[in-house]
Design an enzyme around this catalytic site. Structure first.
Site, PDB file in Angstrom:
ATOM      1  N   TYR A 348      50.190  85.253 -19.326  1.00 52.96           N
ATOM      2  CA  TYR A 348      50.946  86.717 -18.833  1.00 52.96           C
ATOM      3  C   TYR A 348      51.889  86.227 -17.198  1.00 52.96           C
ATOM      4  O   TYR A 348      52.633  86.557 -17.706  1.00 52.96           O
ATOM      5  CB  TYR A 348      49.607  87.756 -17.886  1.00 52.96           C
ATOM      6  N   THR A 383      48.122 102.634 -12.863  1.00 52.12           N
ATOM      7  CA  THR A 383      48.238 103.232 -14.260  1.00 52.12           C
ATOM      8  C   THR A 383      46.700 102.783 -14.846  1.00 52.12           C
ATOM      9  O   THR A 383      46.225 102.430 -14.690  1.00 52.12           O
ATOM     10  CB  THR A 383      49.673 102.104 -14.860  1.00 52.12           C
TER      11      THR A 383
END
Ligand code: NAD
Length: 442
Positions: A348, A383
């Site tokens: 990532y 989120t």
């Protein structure tokens, strides 16, 4: 997903407990409210002698309707402090910063703003001037950490000739739109820009494509760009079709089901966008966390492909076919993991650092075609992605920043909207963290 500690700390009982025990005290942040003025109080504008920006900034602030004061008054409280440091040409001159900020350091209202304007070191006329201008960063980052109460601090390096483009950036930084952006260095280049006819709807008449728009930051970006007047094309994978349709309907936009990693995705997208596109927001992203030793190749490949390579393929096809042209805006979504690195996220972090590379290498090339490219680097945002984090890590992510809380998807969306504005035509090659001045990678 909600931050229960912050809600408690902002209750009557919570405030007392938090103060008595010296616990983190997350302030309620000022966010965009169309009926509220740009700043919560008057702006104090100062300048080092010989500064080139104080005059244009005063004129520009006049257009925004905020009260501007040129000299500090006893007992006055300010919504923002702006200091034009472009006149500082050597380290001795840095004393002007102390003289301006020291007497008013306690006079900024909650969620107020501190903005220092300078000249980028690489554009300075002498090594001494470049040294002094680089020093501004230390001041701004310290103010962001010291002032508290939701006050943000930023440094704007404005190229000579960049005065016109400064308006869009100053409006963003002064407003509640930049609630969770602090300690940032923003570069505004030289050149003319087309100021929006209506600053409340700067994207009127523009078409904006947002990838990964079915939920989270992408959905918030669809809402904010639509609010700002854009016709939105919301893209996501077919599996997210229901949520995607919900977002597209809500913003009266169009839904496009497409897996960005499909071999024919760029072709299909180009065929769909025959009328062209003005704003492209590369928000779609995935995580497949494992330490490098335990990571299989599929985890590496999928993360790199969704988060980075797909952005390159899409940019290439849109630019080569002229589907995005003069006045175009490309915004990538990076991450503070791409700046700081993160255990268990080598794939990532590599992809998100790559997005920064894409912005930096793309900006000069795309400038020839009148297209800007920038990226947001979110920190801890509330989120579905962060709700899945282990509880202790999640709590650390929320508190280890100058705002002592996580950001909201809308905070990232507002930053994207500032990059997307027609007024931001000379803002390119920037990576702006939306992280409440997180300690990670700072
Ligand atoms: P999310 O998982 O809630 O949403 C991502 C969306 O991208 C999903 O709707 C997903 O279906 C879509 N997507 C994934 N692969 C796709 C593909 N191949 N084609 C089309 N769509 C695809 O994530 P979020 O938290 O809203 O994050 C959005 C972006 O912000 C991501 O790039 C993420 O890496 C980045 N980011 C998030 C945070 C955070 O704290 N949430 C922090 C830093 C960076």
């Amino acid at each position: 997903m909600g931050d229960r500690y912050a809600s408690f700390a902002n209750s009557d009982l919570g405030r007392t407990v938090v103060r008595r025990l010296g616990l983190p005290d997350p302030p309620r942040l000022r966010r965009h409210d169309p009926s509220a003025p740009l700043t919560p109080g008057p702006v104090l504008l100062g300048a080092a002698s010989g500064g080139r920006l104080a005059c244009p900034v005063r004129e520009l602030l006049g257009r925004t309707g905020v009260d501007v004061s040129g000299a500090a008054e006893d007992g006055a409280r300010y919504g923002a402090l702006i200091f034009d440091a472009t006149g500082i040409v050597d380290s001795a001159g840095l004393r002007a910063l102390y003289d301006f900020f020291h007497p008013v350091a306690r006079s900024v209202l909650g969620s107020g703003r501190v903005i220092v304007l300078g000249t980028a070191p690489e554009a300075c006329g002498s090594p001494r001037e470049a040294t002094a201008q680089r020093a501004l960063e230390g001041l701004v980052r310290s103010i962001g950490k010291e002032f508290g109460r939701g006050i943000t601090a930023q440094l704007g390096y404005v190229a000579p000739g960049g005065e016109e483009a400064l308006e869009s950036t100053l409006r963003f930084l002064l407003s509640g739109r930049s609630a969770y952006v602090s300690g940032q260095v923003i570069r505004v280049g030289a050149g003319a820009v087309t100021a929006p006819a209506d600053w409340a709807r700067p994207l009127a008449g523009k078409v904006a494509l947002i990838t990964g728009a079915a939920r989270g930051i992408g959905a918030a970006t669809a809402r904010v760009l639509a609010r700002d007047g854009a016709e939105v094309i919301a893209l996501d994978v077919p599996a997210a079709g229901d949520d995607l349709a919900g977002v597209a309907n809500e913003v009266r936009g169009r839904a496009l089901q497409l897996d960005l990693t499909a071999p024919d995705a760029p072709e299909r997208l180009a065929a769909y966008l025959t009328g062209g596109v003005d704003v492209v927001v590369h928000n779609a992203g995935i995580t497949r966390d494992k330490t490098l030793a335990r990571m299989d190749a599929a985890r590496w490949d999928s993360v790199l492909d969704v988060n980075l390579s797909s952005q390159e393929r899409i940019n290439d096809v849109l630019v080569e076919r002229g589907l995005i042209g003069d006045g175009g805006r490309i915004v990538g979504v990076s991450s503070i993991a791409g700046i700081a690195g993160n255990r268990g996220q080598a794939n990532y972090a590599t992809s998100k650092a790559g997005v920064i590379g894409l912005v930096r290498s793309g900006a000069p090339v795309l400038a020839d075609r009148g297209i800007t490219i920038n990226a947001v680097a979110p920190g801890f945002i509330e989120t579905a992605m962060t709700a899945r984090m282990p509880v202790l890590l999640r709590e650390a992510g929320r508190r280890m920043n100058s705002m002592a809380q996580g950001g909201l998807p809308v905070d990232v969306a507002e930053t994207v909207a500032w990059f997307a504005s027609p007024g931001s035509g000379t803002v390119s090659g920037n990576v702006v963290r939306v992280c409440g001045q997180s300690l990670l990678g700072a």
